[in-house]
Each structure stands twice: as C-alpha cells, then as structure tokens.
Design a protein around this motif. Structure first.
Motif, PDB file in Angstrom:
ATOM      1  N   ARG A   1      10.509  -4.919  -9.763  1.00  0.00           N
ATOM      2  CA  ARG A   1      11.303  -4.688  -8.555  1.00  0.00           C
ATOM      3  C   ARG A   1      10.434  -4.793  -7.300  1.00  0.00           C
ATOM      4  O   ARG A   1      10.788  -5.478  -6.338  1.00  0.00           O
ATOM      5  N   TYR A   2       9.269  -4.153  -7.330  1.00  0.00           N
ATOM      6  CA  TYR A   2       8.364  -4.190  -6.180  1.00  0.00           C
ATOM      7  C   TYR A   2       7.899  -5.630  -5.912  1.00  0.00           C
ATOM      8  O   TYR A   2       7.853  -6.079  -4.767  1.00  0.00           O
TER       9      TYR A   2
ATOM     10  N   THR B   1       9.751  -1.228 -12.782  1.00  0.00           N
ATOM     11  CA  THR B   1       9.433  -0.840 -11.404  1.00  0.00           C
ATOM     12  C   THR B   1       8.519  -1.879 -10.744  1.00  0.00           C
ATOM     13  O   THR B   1       8.750  -2.274  -9.602  1.00  0.00           O
TER      14      THR B   1
ATOM     15  N   ARG C   1     -10.066  -0.280   6.118  1.00  0.00           N
ATOM     16  CA  ARG C   1     -11.381   0.276   5.780  1.00  0.00           C
ATOM     17  C   ARG C   1     -11.848  -0.189   4.391  1.00  0.00           C
ATOM     18  O   ARG C   1     -12.911  -0.797   4.258  1.00  0.00           O
TER      19      ARG C   1
ATOM     20  N   THR D   1       0.785  -1.232   0.000  1.00  0.00           N
ATOM     21  CA  THR D   1       0.000   0.000   0.000  1.00  0.00           C
ATOM     22  C   THR D   1       0.825   1.294   0.000  1.00  0.00           C
ATOM     23  O   THR D   1       0.297   2.351  -0.301  1.00  0.00           O
ATOM     24  N   ALA D   2       2.122   1.194   0.330  1.00  0.00           N
ATOM     25  CA  ALA D   2       2.955   2.404   0.285  1.00  0.00           C
ATOM     26  C   ALA D   2       3.312   2.769  -1.153  1.00  0.00           C
ATOM     27  O   ALA D   2       3.777   3.878  -1.412  1.00  0.00           O
ATOM     28  N   ARG D   3       3.093   1.809  -2.078  1.00  0.00           N
ATOM     29  CA  ARG D   3       3.514   2.069  -3.463  1.00  0.00           C
ATOM     30  C   ARG D   3       2.407   1.791  -4.465  1.00  0.00           C
ATOM     31  O   ARG D   3       2.618   1.854  -5.681  1.00  0.00           O
ATOM     32  N   VAL D   4       1.207   1.466  -3.957  1.00  0.00           N
ATOM     33  CA  VAL D   4       0.061   1.221  -4.821  1.00  0.00           C
ATOM     34  C   VAL D   4      -0.224   2.457  -5.663  1.00  0.00           C
ATOM     35  O   VAL D   4       0.035   3.566  -5.184  1.00  0.00           O
ATOM     36  N   PRO D   5      -0.716   2.417  -6.881  1.00  0.00           N
ATOM     37  CA  PRO D   5      -1.016   1.224  -7.665  1.00  0.00           C
ATOM     38  C   PRO D   5       0.184   0.757  -8.487  1.00  0.00           C
ATOM     39  O   PRO D   5       1.148   1.505  -8.659  1.00  0.00           O
TER      40      PRO D   5
ATOM     41  N   THR E   1      -0.227   1.632 -13.282  1.00  0.00           N
ATOM     42  CA  THR E   1       0.214   2.756 -14.103  1.00  0.00           C
ATOM     43  C   THR E   1       1.734   2.851 -14.138  1.00  0.00           C
ATOM     44  O   THR E   1       2.278   3.788 -14.711  1.00  0.00           O
ATOM     45  N   LYS E   2       2.415   1.902 -13.484  1.00  0.00           N
ATOM     46  CA  LYS E   2       3.876   1.988 -13.416  1.00  0.00           C
ATOM     47  C   LYS E   2       4.553   1.081 -14.440  1.00  0.00           C
ATOM     48  O   LYS E   2       3.922   0.229 -15.043  1.00  0.00           O
TER      49      LYS E   2
ATOM     50  N   ARG F   1      -6.311   2.731   5.987  1.00  0.00           N
ATOM     51  CA  ARG F   1      -7.083   2.746   4.746  1.00  0.00           C
ATOM     52  C   ARG F   1      -7.301   1.328   4.222  1.00  0.00           C
ATOM     53  O   ARG F   1      -8.385   0.986   3.743  1.00  0.00           O
TER      54      ARG F   1
ATOM     55  N   THR G   1       2.416  -2.189   3.552  1.00  0.00           N
ATOM     56  CA  THR G   1       3.647  -1.404   3.612  1.00  0.00           C
ATOM     57  C   THR G   1       3.390   0.044   4.050  1.00  0.00           C
ATOM     58  O   THR G   1       4.330   0.759   4.380  1.00  0.00           O
ATOM     59  N   ASP G   2       2.147   0.489   4.021  1.00  0.00           N
ATOM     60  CA  ASP G   2       1.793   1.791   4.601  1.00  0.00           C
ATOM     61  C   ASP G   2       1.027   1.515   5.907  1.00  0.00           C
ATOM     62  O   ASP G   2       0.764   0.359   6.227  1.00  0.00           O
ATOM     63  N   VAL G   3       0.668   2.554   6.645  1.00  0.00           N
ATOM     64  CA  VAL G   3      -0.093   2.296   7.878  1.00  0.00           C
ATOM     65  C   VAL G   3      -1.427   1.633   7.491  1.00  0.00           C
ATOM     66  O   VAL G   3      -1.978   1.890   6.419  1.00  0.00           O
TER      67      VAL G   3
END
Lengths: 263, 263
Positions: free
Chosen positions: B52-53, B49, B245, B37-41, B44-45, B242, B237-239
């Motif tokens: 790597r993710y 990249t 929810r 979630t720190a690097r979503v979506p 479009t990448k 969200r 990977t993010d808090v």
C-alpha cells in the motif's frame, strides 16, 4: 450498560510494559490497547507527525467508549499530551510526569539522567517536568536509538546491549547522576544490563510502574470497574503476526485476540 | 518540453546508496527521490502494508511525470514490484533481480547467502530470483534487524556492528557460502565490517551497484537525457531535518532542497 474500558496506546509493543503494570494494579478493569504498528516507531519522527498519529489513535479509542486515555509511549507523551488533553473530554495520562515526579523525589544529589528516543530527548519534556518539581535539579539526557531494536530482537541482556549502554551512558556518568529515568517503554527490559553497568549508586526509575500508579490515582474521577474480569483487547494497524510474536515476549504470556484496524 | 526525470524511492535514507550509483553512472539524468520517512521502516511491516505504501509513493512520482521508477528498497521490491509493474505504464526496476543475477554469476560453489530485513528474507524473493538463474544454487538467508539502526546511528564500523554481524552470519557460515548478497540498501555501509569478518573467500554483492547498471540498460526504452545537468530533488513524508542529517552522512555530501509532501 457494560463497564467502560481504559484505553492505552503506543506506537507498537513498548506500551505493553505499561499495560502489564496497569493490569497488575487493577485486575478488574477492562483494557483496550492500540499498537500503531503500521507506522511504528514514533521515536525518530517529528513532533508534528507523532501528534497527528497520536490523535488518530486516540480518536479510535474514544470511539470505542473508553473512560480514560493512557499514552503509553514516551515520545507521544512528550509531544502530544497537551494537545490530546485539550481535545478530549476524558482524563489523558502520559508517562512523562509520573516518571519525572518519582525521579525528583528519589534524587538526593539533584542530578538526574534521562534516556529515551531522539524525539523524547529533543522535546525536553522530562527536564521541564522534573524542574517543575524542583528547579534546583540538574537534568542530563541522552538518546539511545539502538535500545528499541535491541529489545525487539530479544537482545536487551546481550553483550551488544552492554556495549551500547556503555556508549550511550558515558556522558551521563561523567555528570555523576544518582538517578536514571528509563524514558521509553522499551527500556525496562534493560534493567539488568543497566544495573550491572551502573552499580547500586544510581537508582532506576521505571515510567511504566509510575504511570500505572497515576492511573490508579485518577480512577475515582471516572469510576472504577468493580464487576469486571479484567479482559484486555488488542488492536494494531498492521497485520497482527509480528505484534503477537514480539508482544508475547514482552508480556511473558501469549497475546490473544489481536484485531487489525485502519486509521 | 523539459526532459523527464527518473523516480527513485525508498522507505527512508537507505535508497540513497542506489541514487548515488545511478547518479554516478548517469550524470546527466534528472532524479526525483522520495523517502517515506513518516512511515519508515518497511522492513518490519507486512507485505500488504508495504504494498500500500509503495503504491502511494509511486503514484506521487508518476504524477510528477517520471519516465522510469526505481524501487530502491529491498523490502518494497520483494513484495510490491509485481503489483507496481502491473499498475504503471513505465518501466519499474527493483533491486532484487539485479543483485540476484550478479550473485548467481559470481558464485562458483553455488552456495549463496542473502542478508536483509525480516520482510525481504520472509518473502523468499532473492532465493526465487537466484534459482531462476540456476536451480542448482543453494540459498541461505538471514535477517539482520539491527543493521538498519546501526547504519543510521553511524555505527556500521563500530565494534557493536562486528558483534551483531558475527551473530547474524554464523548460521550462513556453517553452510560455507562463497557469495553474500547485501539485500538491504543500508548494508553497503557494512562492507568493511563484513570483509573483516568473512575474509576474501566470500564475495559481497552490492544491490545498489547492480541496480544502477540495470537502470542504464533500460534507459534506451524511455530515452536518455542528453542535455540535463543531473539535478536531484528530494521529497520526504515527515519533516526533512532527520533525513537531511542522516542522508548527508549516507551520501557523503550535504543534501539540499528537501521538500515535505503528504501522501
């Protein structure tokens, strides 16, 4: 010694609306722009994560010798401006305070609406800045999560944009706002859609324009570039293709010289 | 020795549609789910990249001792499956091949539509897999960039979703497709909207369901869990706010026990 550039950054293409205004007002300044396209968007991410990303991008720009940092992203301005200002020894200008001041000046009814990303709205940064100008102003906010993808799809004036705007703005309109802050760098693309929906009784505040004026106002602190040719260099954290394509649509001219960096 | 879990990952909440199907078919298996979630979506990448993710997330799951990896993200499956399979010694299952095989079986008219993210459509992965089943099948693809934000807004059955679907699918309908692959883990939420638009003449293929069947089929290679209670643990990977929810809305039950990790 070459003239030092102004550093501008955003999570992606949105900050180009700020870059465009800065370039218009300061045609001699060299500009360095970073779009953090490998991690875009910031608007749905947590304050902690956005702060970490903003510091990494700012470190890069400072390592390039910029004389001023412009945080051309509302979400990053909302959650990281204070920590960036405390960390770096050059002026750091965000997009929130300029837009907030302008809105406070314009609003005669003292009822201001703010639209932005989830992160910006949740931070309450606009309300704080507006009420710092005039505590009697009431501020009503609404996140518009679909606006960024709509803008990047080129649909800011599509019927879908009108429907989304109706949904998002309905609660603000019941509060009879007289001024609306476009609190995300993508939102100036919705000006026509919003004008059609809101009529002439609601004034729109474009943070991009106000931020560019704030950059001009701070320029004497760091020295204006009087010999430059206004060259702009672009850096992105993902491969440049999509940034070049969508960004060219944003700027209205073809983007050239986009370099990929690793942060 | 505790039974080894099945690892499932996606850029965010989308892969929960796959997790839900796997849990339904295999109620005893322990599941570990990662949402980046720190690097979503991812959609479009760039392939580089996303690759790597995907490797970073997979390394984490393998370090947790999973017996199988499920790439529950179409974009990552499209661009990273081969390199993940080559790198790790456990079975790696993506969402593309199962959906493609099912579509090839269903399509009598040999005209299949595929919708997905920009990254998935650009990769051509579905067309390759479908034509590997039957080279005579014609494949017509369309990216639907607005579908992911619409699903996350809870608007998959909103009038805006119908309008967006009309725009995106118009070119596919002129090709008289008889089967449509929902090539993104968010898209099963649009089944009602798409059924209403397409009528009964176009069959929908849900990659989530097909992938869960593929997981069942490979289970004998790694050993089924016959004593487990089907516990699921979530990592992001993010808090977690969200994810908890939006993910709860996706799963239809409240997500519990979400842990933040750093990659």
């Amino acid at each position: 010694m070459p003239e030092r550039a102004i550093g501008i950054f955003d999570s992606g293409v949105g900050g180009l609306t700020v870059l465009k205004e800065v370039a218009r007002l300061l045609p001699r300044e060299e500009l360095l722009y970073v779009g953090d396209t490998a991690r875009v968007p910031y608007g749905t991410k947590s304050p902690e994560t956005v702060r970490r990303y903003a510091h990494e991008v700012a470190e890069f720009l400072v390592s390039q010798g910029v004389k001023m940092l412009v945080v051309a992203c509302n979400t990053a301005s909302a959650v990281a401006l204070e920590s960036l200002s405390g960390h770096f020894c050059i002026p750091v200008i965000g997009v929130i305070a300029p837009g907030a001041r302008r809105a406070a000046t314009l609003s005669h009814g003292r009822r201001i609406g703010v639209i932005g990303t989830e992160g910006t709205v949740k931070s309450g940064a606009y309300a704080r800045e507006i009420q710092a100008c005039d505590p009697a102003i009431e501020v009503f906010s609404a996140p518009c999560p679909l606006f960024v993808p709509l803008a990047e799809e080129g649909w800011a004036e599509h019927r879908i944009a009108t429907l989304a705007a109706e949904e998002y703005l309905a609660p603000l309109l019941t509060h009879r706002i007289d001024t609306l802050v476009l609190g995300c760098t993508h939102y100036p693309l919705f000006k026509n859609t919003l004008h059609a929906l809101l009529g002439t009784s609601v004034q729109l505040v474009d943070s991009a324009e106000e931020t560019a004026k704030a950059v001009v106002a701070r320029l004497h602190d760091v020295g204006a570039n009087i010999t430059g040719r206004g060259r702009t260099r672009f850096f992105v954290t993902d491969v440049p293709d999509r940034f070049t394509r969508v960004g060219s649509a944003f700027l209205g001219t073809r983007l050239e010289g986009v370099t990929q960096i690793e942060l």
